[in-house]
Every structure is written in structure tokens, then in C-alpha cells.
Scaffold this active site. Structure first.
Site, short mmCIF file in Angstrom:
data_model
loop_
_atom_site.label_atom_id
_atom_site.label_comp_id
_atom_site.label_asym_id
_atom_site.label_seq_id
_atom_site.Cartn_x
_atom_site.Cartn_y
_atom_site.Cartn_z
N PRO A 2 0.81 -1.21 0.00
CA PRO A 2 0.00 0.00 0.00
C PRO A 2 0.85 1.27 0.00
O PRO A 2 1.74 1.44 0.83
CB PRO A 2 -0.81 -0.12 1.30
CG PRO A 2 -0.76 -1.57 1.66
CD PRO A 2 0.58 -2.04 1.19
N GLU A 3 0.59 2.15 -0.95
CA GLU A 3 1.17 3.48 -0.97
C GLU A 3 0.04 4.46 -1.21
O GLU A 3 -1.13 4.07 -1.21
CB GLU A 3 2.29 3.56 -2.01
CG GLU A 3 3.36 2.51 -1.78
CD GLU A 3 4.72 2.83 -2.39
OE1 GLU A 3 4.99 4.00 -2.70
OE2 GLU A 3 5.51 1.88 -2.55
N LYS A 51 -1.14 7.88 3.69
CA LYS A 51 -1.34 6.44 3.77
C LYS A 51 -2.36 6.05 4.85
O LYS A 51 -2.50 4.88 5.18
CB LYS A 51 -0.02 5.74 4.05
CG LYS A 51 1.04 5.95 2.98
CD LYS A 51 2.27 5.16 3.35
CE LYS A 51 3.42 5.44 2.42
NZ LYS A 51 4.62 4.66 2.77
N ARG A 252 13.53 -2.34 4.09
CA ARG A 252 13.36 -1.28 3.10
C ARG A 252 14.21 -1.58 1.87
O ARG A 252 15.20 -0.88 1.60
CB ARG A 252 13.76 0.07 3.70
CG ARG A 252 12.84 0.58 4.80
CD ARG A 252 11.50 0.99 4.26
NE ARG A 252 10.71 1.74 5.25
CZ ARG A 252 9.45 2.07 5.08
NH1 ARG A 252 8.83 1.71 3.98
NH2 ARG A 252 8.81 2.76 6.00
#
Length: 266
Positions: A2-3, A51, A252
């Protein structure tokens, strides 16, 4: 993952399914909300903020949720089988006579007074897909810490809201700089392009079921660099590289082309 664009899509699905309808089922499966019952209240709207998702409910209440890496909201018709994951992963159920919204693996779920929404989202920078988008403020926020790596600055939602790990890598590729380049080392021209380009990447994907930054239809060519190591760069053919970026508290993975992008690398 999700972004900002996928959260916007989730908000639209939830709003279409719930807004204007009375809740006939309410089940919030987190300890602090276990006794909360929202049945009988009308859902007023569902609004994305970066977000974050804000589900506003009659009586001055807002259900605040955040998807982070693995969360999702699914909407099902009456009698439809739920397919978002095993039952123990369900954190929220909001049902009307015709639709049921089910929140899976939500790492953040809290009920606020609508007047207190700023406690949850007031720290966010300008929203790339929001009505109050301010490119000058976003750039000023980014440049406030000139020694910070660009990739880390882009992920900091206090600077601008909506960019995640995918768009971080893709935006740096399009700008032809590495995610480890200090923000202050951006050329004046590149820095000036950054806010508008970031907004464009999210806007063109706001209504797409399959995210793309290249405009290509082949699944393995929809993104320039993210997830493509060690395949060849779509621009120059050099193998794409990957490395972790950040303090190590969360995974990340960061992708870049060592030929097309200038700047420091791990």
C-alpha cells in the site's frame, strides 16, 4: 504494497460501499476497541490522508486505520465468501445490509473523536493526492535537512505524504539520482522537478488496478527498477541492483541502476 495511490483506491471502495448507509454489524478486533459497538450509526464518508484512512461515523466518531506493509480492506457483497486471509487476521468488520468491509492485518486501528483527527494525521506533510497539495511546502520540508539521504527523506511522511518504498525507488530513477544522495546535493533543476514528478507518478496510478511508472503493459516492465534486480535496466541494460536503506528497524529494499543514477551507493 500500500502506498498513496492504493490507499486512495481503498478509500474510494470503502466510501462507495459504506457512506450513507447504517451499520448493521460492527466488530473491532483489537483489545482497546473490543467493547465498542457502532451498529445503528451511519457512515458519513471515508477519506484518505497520505497512507491513512479516516472512516467518519455518525456521532462525531472517526475510525482511523493504517495499512503499512501488509494491511488491507476488502469489500464483500451480502453472502459473498471472504477471501482476504484467515479469520485470525481480521481486525475490523463494518457491515451494512448490502456490503461488508473487512480489515485484514491492520497494524493501526483506533477510534477517535472526529474533532481529534489531527492527533492521528496532523503531523503529515502535504498530501500528494489530497486537495491541499502544496508543492512549495513539500520541497521546503525535504530541503530542511540537506544532509539526509533522498530516499529516507521521501519516505518521511512529515515531508510529503503518500510515497512508499516503490515510489521512492522509481522517483529516484526518473530523476537519475541514487536514493543515497543527500537532498542538499540535488541540482536546483532536479529539486524543482521533484514535487510535480512525485505527484504525477501517484496521480497516473490513482485509478489503475496495476501500478506502472513506465507506461508499459508487460508485467515485468511496469516498473523501472523496483523488484527488478538483477534484471537489465529498461533504459541502458545494466543489471539493476538492490540494497537495504534506513535504520534497519523495517525491511526497506531499495533498487537502482548503477549506470543511469548518479550519487553515492552502499
Amino acid at each position: 504494497m500500500p502506498e498513496g495511490d492504493t490507499v486512495h483506491q481503498a478509500a474510494r471502495r470503502l466510501h462507495t460501499a459504506l457512506a450513507g448507509h447504517t451499520l448493521t454489524r460492527s466488530d473491532l478486533r483489537v483489545p482497546k476497541l473490543a467493547t465498542v459497538d457502532l451498529t445503528g450509526r451511519t457512515v458519513l464518508d471515508v477519506t484518505p490522508r497520505g497512507k491513512h484512512l479516516l472512516t467518519r461515523i455518525e456521532g462525531g466518531l472517526t475510525l482511523h486505520s493504517h495499512l503499512r506493509m501488509d494491511g488491507s480492506w476488502r469489500v464483500y457483497a451480502a453472502g459473498e465468501r471472504w477471501r482476504g486471509g484467515p479469520g485470525h487476521q481480521i481486525r475490523a468488520i463494518l457491515g451494512t445490509a448490502e456490503r461488508t468491509a473487512v480489515g485484514y492485518r491492520l497494524p493501526v486501528l483506533e477510534l477517535l473523536r472526529t474533532t481529534d483527527e489531527n492527533k492521528a494525521v496532523g503531523h503529515l506533510g502535504p498530501d500528494l493526492l489530497g486537495p491541499g497539495w502544496d508543492p512549495e511546502q513539500a520541497l521546503s520540508n525535504l530541503m530542511a535537512a540537506p544532509d539526509r539521504a533522498l530516499g529516507e527523506a521521501l519516505l518521511d511522511q512529515r515531508n510529503l505524504a503518500g510515497i512508499g518504498n516503490i515510489y521512492k525507488s522509481e522517483l529516484c530513477f526518473v530523476l537519475r539520482v541514487t536514493p543515497w544522495l543527500p537532498v542538499g546535493d540535488l541540482s536546483e533543476e532536479t529539486a524543482a522537478r521533484l514535487p510535480a514528478l512525485a505527484k504525477k507518478l501517484l496521480e497516473v496510478n490513482r485509478d489503475r488496478p496495476d501500478r506502472t511508472t513506465t507506461g508499459r503493459s508487460r508485467p515485468d516492465q511496469r516498473l523501472y527498477v523496483y523488484g527488478r534486480a538483477p534484471r537489465p535496466c529498461l533504459r541502458c541494460g545494466t543489471p539493476i541492483r538492490t540494497a537495504e536503506q534506513g535504520d534497519g528497524s523495517r525491511s526497506r529494499p531499495t533498487y537502482w541502476c548503477p549506470a543511469c543514477q548518479q550519487g553515492p551507493t552502499p
